[in-house]
Design an enzyme around this catalytic site. Sequence first.
Site, PDB file in Angstrom:
ATOM      1  CB  SER A 152      -1.047   0.076   1.133  1.00  0.00           C
ATOM      2  OG  SER A 152      -1.827   0.973   1.188  1.00  0.00           O
ATOM      3  CG  ASP A 199      -6.701  -2.298  -4.093  1.00  0.00           C
ATOM      4  OD1 ASP A 199      -7.402  -1.947  -3.486  1.00  0.00           O
ATOM      5  OD2 ASP A 199      -5.424  -1.955  -3.963  1.00  0.00           O
ATOM      6  CG  HIS A 255      -5.625  -2.188  -0.284  1.00  0.00           C
ATOM      7  ND1 HIS A 255      -4.792  -1.679  -1.333  1.00  0.00           N
ATOM      8  CD2 HIS A 255      -4.983  -1.866   0.939  1.00  0.00           C
ATOM      9  CE1 HIS A 255      -4.009  -0.945  -0.758  1.00  0.00           C
ATOM     10  NE2 HIS A 255      -3.883  -1.145   0.594  1.00  0.00           N
TER      11      HIS A 255
END
Length: 792
Positions: A660, A733, A767
């Site tokens: 991330s 995501d 994600h």
Amino acid sequence: MFNLKHLLAVLVLLSSQYLVAGDYQQPSAPLMQVLQQPKMVDSRLSANGIYLAVMTPISSPSIASLASEEVKLAGLRLAPKSLSQSRPKKRYSHISLVNLDNQEQHFINPSAGAIANVRFSPNSQYLSYIAINESAANLFLYSIKNGQTRQLNNTPLNAVFGANYQWSHDSSAILTTLAVASITEPSTTIGPNISQAFGERAPRRTYQDLLQNRQDEVQFEQLATSQLALLSLKGAHKQIGSPGITVHYKLSPNDQFILLKQIRPPYSHIVKYRDFAHHVELYSATGTYLKAFAHIDSGELRPAGADSVNTGPRLIHWRQDKPDTLAFVTALDKGDGEQEFPLRDRLQTLNAPFNGAAQTIATTPWRINSVKWTDSNTLLLTEKNNNEKKLRVSSLDLSTGNTLKLWYEKSIRDIYQHPGTLVYRAQNTGVALVETHEGKVIHFGKGASPEGLKPFLKQTDLTNHVSEPLWQSAKDKLEQVVHVVSLSPLRLVIKREDAISPPQLVLFNQQDSTEHLIYQPPQTLSAYQGMTRQLITYQRADGLPLSGMLYLPKGYRKEHGPLPLLMWAYPREYKNANVAAQVAFSANQYQSISAKGPVPFVAKGFAVFDKVSMPIVGEGKNNPNDSFRDQLVANAKAAIDTLSDMGVADPERVAIGGHSYGAFMVANLLAHSDLFKAGIARSGAYNRSLTPFGFQYEKRNYWEAPDLYQQMSPFTHADKIDEPLLIIHGEMDANSGTYPMQSTRLFNAIRGLGGKARLVMLPFESHSYVAQESLQHMLWEQEQWLKKNLQP
């Protein structure tokens, strides 16, 4: 003509590469061990302190389950057949019910589906849970007295907004949302998607899975519309109001009134459902409509700024220390946190029958973040100043007036000053309030300090702020409070671990110093036994203290020579350099190895430096990100230099990894330094012009700071990424800003500019990756990448 030499050359070339496309791969045996280890159990304590429910989480699902039918609407991902969320954070396979008085255990193994939202009834006679399968979500009751389980609902639940329900405080009924037949026929109309701007600012972040057209709106209504109902344990079902899109409901402490929040059209196409316009209404528990309490406008036009809120009431809730009093907060600055106002918020209450004037309880110069009611006519009020990254908690004696008395104020990220978790205790009315003991609040926490973690249970006098320890972790173990069973005598459920033993649950009785083992997990990480771990502290060139956790393979000694190094980090912004230097560590902490972190690669001969400090500090009027790149490189260089000087790491064979915002860091470090041999970037965002209204803790928008957005975007500097970069991303995501496109565009840029990169898109993953096959393949990709580029 057949050329053997040419064929051999091709075979050699192929053997030096690994698969470009194909089936899911499995990593080597040590890495598979990490994936196969059981997850730590969760637990719930009954109100009478006698029973503990121990829940076993379901391990990673199969990719086939992720590939099941899914609908993405209004920021939700839904399983339409079961009217539930398709990607819940946690569900359980079975429950063990433990009697803490005699240590007897009973196992609950539901065959009706995965378990969610396990709760005890207020009178501690029942254990309730929702079981979700492919076709429905249903509510079940387990009778502790006779050990029998029954389904409470006749109509399936609607769990689109979560597997939610509420017990009545007298334990006679449960309030929940039921499925209804579709009230609108599916729309088959095809037309253009149209958006308009009416000259008002709408500075919202970039979200995914939003409504896009009228067809989406119709489907959202069909799936989200439910009937609120009060289900009596005796079998009667009382409908509350008419079917609607109900996102929140709550019974008053005396069970006479219901607070109901429903979404109403028009629906926004630029924010998630939580920010849709909604109505708040009041009903009697018999189902009679009483009045509309408030209408809250859509959040899409909320003023810009971290301290800005919607106008109108918010944090609407029942005052838990009164039978039927509403409490709510309103902004005194029109919700605009960027404007100067002496007072930001006001806390008010309104008594039944809700027709009089609201009474002001307190006004605050910062934004009210939470309100907690105690069992001693005192409230605890939390205020936040997000612009300054500070919070403070004050107490208010409701019997003496409306003057707040400060308990503590700290930086939001100051873990050394964190008082931990407040203890709640159920009252005779069935309501849980913050427990006070002789006028002192009870709280427990990890006890982070410069000397390491020192978990505690304390009582603090809110008049003079003097704290007294009630319990402290042993020095040779890491023990943390999970549940306070009773204060007198002191009985605790604690989680205990040490450097070589995984966490177990233990019932501790201080009165006679006895204890009973509740849960003992198996040890399954044989490949990592003998691995060493050490907290390394060092300094950045400007003197800022930094730290990281160093892991070395079993049997390694410095005379063996330096090892290839894998570093893993996540940048964080700070307004205070002292807070940036804080660490949370215990030498007694068991090393639970996550497949999503870097530690598994110790078993493959790497030195691993995990949780490497990457502070980005901006004190005073300086914003942290104004010097983001320089600070990032300085942090990384200090870490490499430290481990190189120790003789454990080869500075010519260092890889950097992150997930991330950590992936964003990786790409920036490869673009703006020559410190690393390779990088691993997972689920990142690399072009900040695609997140133009802020990212992470950066509140300035692209048009206010265009140079900053360009400088911080590694996509802009893709021509400088001259080290091999492994890019991994979930194809679905749902995280704000980290569109899968971010990875494909960066990869295409690197490839087009002649760089070295590998792009791996994981089907059906969001994600954070969850499927067994995805995690196995992720580890395999990383294992091959490190082997190829660092050659351990």
